[in-house]
Write a protein that holds these residues in place. Structure first.
Motif, PDB file in Angstrom:
ATOM      1  N   ALA A 179      44.082  42.341  68.891  1.00  0.00           N
ATOM      2  CA  ALA A 179      43.174  41.275  69.235  1.00  0.00           C
ATOM      3  C   ALA A 179      41.728  41.992  69.634  1.00  0.00           C
ATOM      4  O   ALA A 179      40.700  41.799  69.257  1.00  0.00           O
ATOM      5  N   LYS A 180      41.879  42.974  70.722  1.00  0.00           N
ATOM      6  CA  LYS A 180      40.767  43.781  71.321  1.00  0.00           C
ATOM      7  C   LYS A 180      40.008  44.208  70.350  1.00  0.00           C
ATOM      8  O   LYS A 180      39.031  44.684  69.997  1.00  0.00           O
ATOM      9  N   LEU A 181      40.756  45.438  69.442  1.00  0.00           N
ATOM     10  CA  LEU A 181      40.245  46.023  68.315  1.00  0.00           C
ATOM     11  C   LEU A 181      39.429  45.567  67.487  1.00  0.00           C
ATOM     12  O   LEU A 181      38.321  45.764  66.802  1.00  0.00           O
ATOM     13  N   THR A 182      40.058  44.235  66.988  1.00  0.00           N
ATOM     14  CA  THR A 182      39.435  43.518  65.789  1.00  0.00           C
ATOM     15  C   THR A 182      38.155  43.028  66.421  1.00  0.00           C
ATOM     16  O   THR A 182      37.143  42.634  65.860  1.00  0.00           O
ATOM     17  N   LEU A 183      38.083  42.260  67.612  1.00  0.00           N
ATOM     18  CA  LEU A 183      37.037  41.854  68.111  1.00  0.00           C
ATOM     19  C   LEU A 183      35.874  42.563  68.441  1.00  0.00           C
ATOM     20  O   LEU A 183      34.688  42.302  68.207  1.00  0.00           O
ATOM     21  N   ALA A 184      36.312  43.743  68.731  1.00  0.00           N
ATOM     22  CA  ALA A 184      35.372  44.934  68.937  1.00  0.00           C
ATOM     23  C   ALA A 184      34.463  45.378  67.600  1.00  0.00           C
ATOM     24  O   ALA A 184      33.342  45.886  67.713  1.00  0.00           O
ATOM     25  N   ALA A 185      35.067  44.773  66.558  1.00  0.00           N
ATOM     26  CA  ALA A 185      34.506  45.045  65.190  1.00  0.00           C
ATOM     27  C   ALA A 185      33.168  44.226  64.972  1.00  0.00           C
ATOM     28  O   ALA A 185      32.503  44.594  63.929  1.00  0.00           O
ATOM     29  N   GLY A 186      32.937  43.297  65.955  1.00  0.00           N
ATOM     30  CA  GLY A 186      31.781  42.673  65.712  1.00  0.00           C
ATOM     31  C   GLY A 186      31.718  41.725  64.595  1.00  0.00           C
ATOM     32  O   GLY A 186      32.596  41.088  64.160  1.00  0.00           O
TER      33      GLY A 186
END
Length: 201
Positions: A100-107
């Motif tokens: 979740a954190k990595l995908t949300l970090a994709a903006g």
């Protein structure tokens, strides 16, 4: 306690196994329904100017979420007028939180990252998540740096999503809020369409 609250929410208001949500039920998840449907930190799929809201609480390791995902995306695209918000609710452990954190970090590229993970079969590990995203064209060190820069916002969003799910007394993923109708679990597509049509009416 969570199961009892969910039963109370549905009691007397069920139609085909679907619970109708009054304002009070929405407010239980957050101070205002606006927070559920219009959280400025929650990435939006579908039409941002759509005339009906559809929210899904999901986990990247939920097999039912993944199985239903292609049909949902196809439905939203064909309709063309749905504000579809997929809210990360990582309840399957640290691997889900990491995804979740990595995908949300994709903006703004989050839909692409989300799609890659939702279409990947099986369980996740940190390494597998990174491999899937790298294969989809993402620079993993860049995603990690983006998360570090936006940590407060991303973590805050995940906390709000969790608070909303608790407020709805959800016991697992997936769960949908279609207009003012709560679907705890995978809904029948005809019921989902009926709920959206009711909301539009």
């Amino acid at each position: 306690m969570m199961i009892d609250r969910r039963r109370i929410l549905a009691a007397g208001l069920a139609l085909g196994g679907v619970a109708l949500l009054p304002n009070a039920a929405l407010a239980a998840a957050d101070p205002t329904p606006q927070a559920v449907f219009h959280d400025p930190g929650a990435p939006l799929l579908g039409n941002p100017n759509g005339n009906v809201n559809l929210v899904e609480y999901f986990d990247y390791q939920c097999p039912f979420c993944k199985k239903f995902y292609p049909e949902m995306i196809d439905f939203v695209r064909k309709d063309g007028n749905i504000r579809f918000i997929m809210k990360d609710w990582p309840i399957f452990g640290e691997e889900s939180v990491y995804a979740a954190k990595l995908t949300l970090a994709a903006g703004t590229h989050r839909p692409k990252a989300l799609d890659a993970l939702m279409r990947a079969p099986g369980r996740l590990s940190h390494r597998r998540t990174e491999e899937i995203l790298a294969k989809a064209g993402f620079d993993i060190p860049a995603l990690k740096r983006s998360y570090a820069r936006n940590k407060a916002g991303i973590d805050g969003l995940l906390e709000r999503n969790n608070a909303q799910a608790d407020g709805f007394a959800l016991s697992g993923t997936p769960a949908f809020v279609a207009g003012r109708v709560l679907f705890p679990g995978v809904p029948r597509m005809e019921d989902l369409k009926a709920a959206l049509a009711q909301s539009r009416a």
